[in-house]
Design an enzyme around this catalytic site. Structure first.
Site, PDB file in Angstrom:
ATOM      1  N   ASP A  90      16.085  77.521 -18.033  1.00  9.92           N
ATOM      2  CA  ASP A  90      16.359  78.217 -16.768  1.00  9.92           C
ATOM      3  C   ASP A  90      16.478  77.173 -15.659  1.00  9.92           C
ATOM      4  O   ASP A  90      16.367  75.973 -15.929  1.00  9.92           O
ATOM      5  CB  ASP A  90      15.274  79.262 -16.445  1.00  9.92           C
ATOM      6  CG  ASP A  90      15.858  80.448 -15.683  1.00  9.92           C
ATOM      7  OD1 ASP A  90      16.470  80.217 -14.623  1.00  9.92           O
ATOM      8  OD2 ASP A  90      15.728  81.602 -16.136  1.00  9.92           O
ATOM      9  N   HIS A 104      21.643  80.424 -13.797  1.00 13.10           N
ATOM     10  CA  HIS A 104      20.311  79.951 -14.209  1.00 13.10           C
ATOM     11  C   HIS A 104      20.398  78.619 -14.948  1.00 13.10           C
ATOM     12  O   HIS A 104      19.735  78.408 -15.952  1.00 13.10           O
ATOM     13  CB  HIS A 104      19.611  81.012 -15.079  1.00 13.10           C
ATOM     14  CG  HIS A 104      19.127  82.191 -14.286  1.00 13.10           C
ATOM     15  ND1 HIS A 104      17.988  82.170 -13.527  1.00 13.10           N
ATOM     16  CD2 HIS A 104      19.663  83.432 -14.115  1.00 13.10           C
ATOM     17  CE1 HIS A 104      17.821  83.344 -12.927  1.00 13.10           C
ATOM     18  NE2 HIS A 104      18.836  84.134 -13.265  1.00 13.10           N
ATOM     19  N   GLU A 140      22.452  87.457 -13.255  1.00 17.95           N
ATOM     20  CA  GLU A 140      22.294  86.840 -11.937  1.00 17.95           C
ATOM     21  C   GLU A 140      23.134  85.564 -11.787  1.00 17.95           C
ATOM     22  O   GLU A 140      22.598  84.491 -11.550  1.00 17.95           O
ATOM     23  CB  GLU A 140      20.805  86.537 -11.709  1.00 17.95           C
ATOM     24  CG  GLU A 140      19.965  87.805 -11.715  1.00 17.95           C
ATOM     25  CD  GLU A 140      18.475  87.552 -11.591  1.00 17.95           C
ATOM     26  OE1 GLU A 140      17.794  88.370 -10.956  1.00 17.95           O
ATOM     27  OE2 GLU A 140      17.981  86.549 -12.144  1.00 17.95           O
TER      28      GLU A 140
END
Ligand code: ACM
Ligand code: ZN
Length: 549
Positions: free
Chosen positions: A199, A273, A337
């Site tokens: 991440d 990410h 995201e």
């Protein structure tokens, strides 16, 4: 310790033969069919027998159980190949479904029939929960009553995918801690670990072709103190040096998990990410950097530049090593995201959009379709390696890759939509199973959490099928998972506190048929499953006892 749950009518019937009120067992997840009988079986010192066809890893589990029983009872249980009409008897029965088992306990024998390691292990877990709780400990407890009630159990899980997610990027959890997580999963009969291993805040998987991913990408310069919403203070301390898993260590984890019947699905979250990877290889970004491994939480604007072929090559190289390392049929590619602000201004990304002929329409921007192109490419690439792609529900935005499996996290809508579109789906709704949310309203007394409110009773109440679903659509719901993000969780003690006992509720949603699920029975057995946590040394929230009053 084993306590009684009384169903008055049934108890009266039962008492007529057994002089006992006990009509249910204290087991989570509760078996789907339990017929209690009169009498008991003496487990202490009982011989163990198993049929020759049982696979070696399952025999290891049977042997480990025999050794543990010998230790806690201080009475040696011998173990021998071949079946018998007395003692613990484990029988290979190919007629029984892969994760199912039967258990018949009479005064002479406790007979388990199953066809796979998982079935045998689930039977052992059930038996352990029927014994004094000290069976989960490390000390002899010879004075306990080491008997099993006579019973007939016919058990199988409701869902084939019973997952738990572990985020080792935001905070690192080491080999022993991952194994402990797997131990806890085993007790609750879960079969899949979703390992979130990369991440923005740390890349934690060795990739031989790209050593800087772990040399540079594992370490952030500092970490935000307090909550993202009201803090701009950093601790000034580097975090993550050496905090990653070598491929040898991953193999050790995979073997450990396989010995318990647990599949490990890796997640390489892309194309968002990815700040840790960008810090290591800035040429993979739209601006070229420089980038830092992120010291704060949230959603970063800097993502991979997917207009560059070099980036796609990087992803395929990484996934090649991932596919070689992990035997699971699924690879998770994240997809959540991923802001589009860099792509909107990037000549490489815009050139790719033009080349592919992608256009804005009334539903999505061209950049959403660009992410769809990445997902589809990854899906085809993984298929060429014999793997299926899982992505978070954002992969429904734009064109959905043909065979992609959707992991529904922003509530349940994404999973239901996916199932209606003919895609398989895994339900991990934040509204029921984000275990990083608070479990009590008295947040002042709780450790800092990301927010939200998810008490154990809300977790328990989840029903994965929507009311208007057809049988065909229901068949696309592979199962249920809880996610445990670790932005605000730095220690193993805290991790277990967030996990337990909500994971017990999760296990009943995953395992029990609707008619077997019972919040009252579950709550009544809280003393028993929390006693397991006490004896095994797992930390947990005690709020469940307040719920009971
Ligand atoms: C997610 O929680 N961003 C999948
Ligand atoms: Zn770009």
């Amino acid at each position: 310790m084993k306590k009684i749950f009384i169903l008055v009518a049934a108890a009266a019937l039962f008492a007529s033969c057994c002089q006992t009120e006990k009509t249910t067992l204290d087991i989570v997840p509760y078996p789907n069919n339990v017929e209690l009988k009169c009498g008991s079986f003496t487990a202490a010192g009982a011989e163990f027998h198993y049929s020759a066809e049982i696979e070696p890893l399952a025999v290891d589990l049977i042997e480990a159980f025999a050794a543990q029983l010998s230790m806690v009872t201080s009475k040696e249980s011998t173990i021998a190949q071949g079946v018998s009409d007395k003692g613990f008897v484990f029988v290979q029965n190919p007629e029984i479904a892969a994760e199912a088992y039967t258990l018949k306990v009479s005064e002479n024998a406790a007979v388990v029939e199953a066809s796979s390691l998982r079935g045998f292990n689930y039977a052992i877990q059930t038996i352990k929960q029927m014994l004094p709780v000290e069976v989960f400990g490390k000390a002899a407890a010879a004075d306990k009553e080491w008997t099993l009630p006579c019973v007939k159990i016919n058990d199988a899980p409701r869902f084939g995918y019973r997952g738990l997610h572990m985020d080792v990027s935001r905070h690192f959890f080491d080999m022993d801690e991952v194994k402990r997580y797997l131990d806890i999963m085993e007790v609750h009969k879960l079969n899949t670990l979703h390992w979130h291993i990369t991440d923005d805040q740390g890349w934690r998987l060795e990739i031989k072709k790209y050593p800087r991913l772990t040399e540079v990408g594992a370490v952030r310069k500092q970490t935000l103190v307090g909550h993202l919403f009201d803090s701009e203070v950093y601790d000034g301390t580097p975090y993550g040096e050496g905090c990653y898993f070598t491929q040898d260590q991953v193999r050790e984890i995979l073997d450990y998990a396989a010995g318990k019947g647990i599949t490990v699905i890796p997640e390489i979250d892309l194309p968002g990410h990815m700040l840790a990877a960008l810090a290591a290889y800035p040429e993979l970004g739209c601006t070229g950097g420089p980038y830092d491994v992120w010291g704060k939480w949230g959603v970063a604007d800097d993502v991979l530049c997917v207009g560059k072929e070099k980036t796609m090559q990087f992803l395929e190289d990484v996934l090649t090593e991932v596919c070689e390392l992990f035997p699971a049929e699924y690879v998770h590619i994240g997809g959540d995201e991923c802001p589009k602000v860099r792509w909107e201004k990037c000549p490489h990304c815009q050139a790719k959009i033009a080349e592919l002929g992608l256009k804005d329409d009334d539903r999505f921007q061209a950049e959403h379709y660009l992410q769809g192109y990445v997902t589809s490419r990854m899906e085809k690439f993984l298929a060429s390696k014999g793997k299926k792609l899982i992505g978070w529900d954002e992969i429904l935005e734009g064109e959905v890759a043909d065979n992609a499996i959707v992991m529904s996290w922003r509530g349940t809508a994404g999973g239901i939509k996916a199932a209606k579109m003919g895609h398989d789906a895994i339900m991990t709704p934040n509204s029921f199973f984000y275990l990083d949310y608070y479990q009590s309203l008295d947040t002042a007394k709780e450790p800092l959490a990301i927010g939200g409110y998810l008490p154990v009773e809300t977790c328990y109440s989840y029903e994965p099928y929507a009311e208007n679903m057809t049988d065909e659509e229901k068949a696309h719901i592979l199962g249920v998972q809880a996610n445990l993000w670790t932005e605000y969780i730095a220690t193993n003690e805290h991790l277990e506190y967030m996990l337990l006992p909500r994971m017990a509720a999760l296990s009943e949603v995953q395992w029990c048929q609707p008619q077997t699920k019972s919040w009252e029975r579950f709550l009544d057995s809280a003393d028993d499953f929390c006693a397991i946590y006490d004896v095994a040394g797992y930390n947990y929230s005690k709020r469940i006892f307040d719920v009971r009053g």
